[in-house]
Design an enzyme around this catalytic site. Structure first.
Site, short mmCIF file in Angstrom:
data_model
loop_
_atom_site.label_atom_id
_atom_site.label_comp_id
_atom_site.label_asym_id
_atom_site.label_seq_id
_atom_site.Cartn_x
_atom_site.Cartn_y
_atom_site.Cartn_z
N GLU A 107 0.83 -1.21 0.00
CA GLU A 107 0.00 0.00 0.00
C GLU A 107 0.87 1.26 0.00
O GLU A 107 1.81 1.38 0.78
CB GLU A 107 -0.91 0.00 1.22
CG GLU A 107 -1.86 1.17 1.30
CD GLU A 107 -2.70 1.18 2.57
OE1 GLU A 107 -3.73 1.88 2.59
OE2 GLU A 107 -2.34 0.46 3.53
N LYS A 113 -10.14 2.28 -2.28
CA LYS A 113 -10.36 1.73 -0.94
C LYS A 113 -11.67 2.24 -0.35
O LYS A 113 -11.92 3.45 -0.29
CB LYS A 113 -9.17 2.12 -0.05
CG LYS A 113 -9.17 1.57 1.36
CD LYS A 113 -7.86 1.97 2.03
CE LYS A 113 -7.72 1.45 3.44
NZ LYS A 113 -6.41 1.82 4.01
N CYS A 135 -5.70 -2.81 2.33
CA CYS A 135 -5.44 -2.75 3.77
C CYS A 135 -6.69 -2.89 4.64
O CYS A 135 -7.19 -4.00 4.83
CB CYS A 135 -4.67 -1.48 4.11
SG CYS A 135 -3.85 -1.53 5.73
#
Length: 292
Positions: free
Chosen positions: A55, A127, A166
């Site tokens: 990331e 995300k 994540c």
């Protein structure tokens, strides 16, 4: 467990070698890009056909504090980072997963990107789950809006790929949606570790620090089992301000078995073979996805 490869892979076949590149990050984007490029090259030497970076690989994890100056790190797609990744994918003839701080007309996003073996941009995922936990140095809501791309699945020469980023890994809905849409491998570029300056308590067997790392791996093994897919998580290493990142990049199969796992501290590349035919084999015996 760190260098598992096979010589039986063929483009478009059922077997694919996945490589994960974990490394520490400095304040200098070009230095971080160089590390990533070196890691990609090493993964390719080991036969990797799909490679994933961590990331926000080109920067330090700047979300530990709220600082508007960090918005200067954001860039458009296409832009410098995506163009560099495109070039690397084309040079090595691989499918490449990257991650960057995206600036667009809709706002700012924590975005995973995917490139084909000819360097062509396949697609992106923004995300969805954005941590708002500044006291533990994960203050991402200051920088990123929740993603608006949904959970697309991308076709590649080496299988159908799903992307998450994540914090998404702690929630079951994304993996389920991707699996139901046909994903065979789900990649999670990641930046996670222990909060400092207090040292991780009881990092030894049975300690709290080990419990946190174990929980991180366990929940993603659960996604693999519940959905009958391969899961690949790439995490950074090293200390940055208030976080000691715990590395341990790993790949698990549809039974939740850990196929390869990286060091919790060292910069390294891990590779392993994923036999995609295992997906249907496992789902015949464990039809969780069909019966949900």
């Amino acid at each position: 467990m760190r260098n598992k490869t096979s010589k039986n892979n063929e483009a478009g076949g059922q077997r694919v070698i996945v490589g994960l590149v974990q490394h520490p990050c400095s304040p200098y984007p070009e230095e971080n890009l160089k590390k990533a490029a070196q890691g990609i090259g090493e993964a390719v030497q080991r036969g990797a056909q799909i490679v994933s970076l961590q990331e926000l690989f080109r920067t330090e994890y700047f979300c530990q504090r709220e600082n508007r100056a960090h918005f200067k790190l954001a860039e458009a797609i296409p832009g410098p980072t995506s163009e560099a990744l495109s070039s690397l994918a084309k040079r090595h003839k691989i499918v490449l997963v990257g991650s960057l701080f995206e600036k667009s007309g809709e706002g700012y996003f924590n975005t995973a990107v995917l490139f084909n073996t000819d360097g062509q941009f396949i697609g992106k995922y923004r995300k969805i789950h954005i941590p708002n936990d500044l006291k533990n140095y994960y203050g991402e809501s200051f920088y990123f809006s929740p993603g608006d791309t949904g959970t697309p699945v991308f076709e590649s020469p080496y299988g159908r790929i799903g992307l998450q980023v994540c914090y998404d890994q702690w929630f079951p809905e994304g993996a389920r949606a991707l699996a139901k849409a046909g994903a065979q491998i789900i990649f999670y570029p990641t930046a996670i570790g222990y909060s400092l300056p207090s040292p991780p308590r009881g990092r030894g067997v049975g300690g709290e620090g080990e419990d946190e790392l174990d929980a991180w791996i366990t929940i993603q093994r659960g996604h693999a089992i519940a959905n009958g897919v391969f899961i690949a998580a790439t995490n950074r290493v090293g200390k940055e301000d208030h976080i000691e990142f715990w590395g341990s990049s790993f790949v698990v199969d549809p039974m939740g078995r850990v196929l390869v796992k990286g060091s919790p501290e060292k910069e390294e590349v891990v590779t392993t073979e994923c036999d995609l035919s295992r997906i249907n084999e496992v789902r015949k015996d464990w039809p969780f996805l069909k019966e949900c």
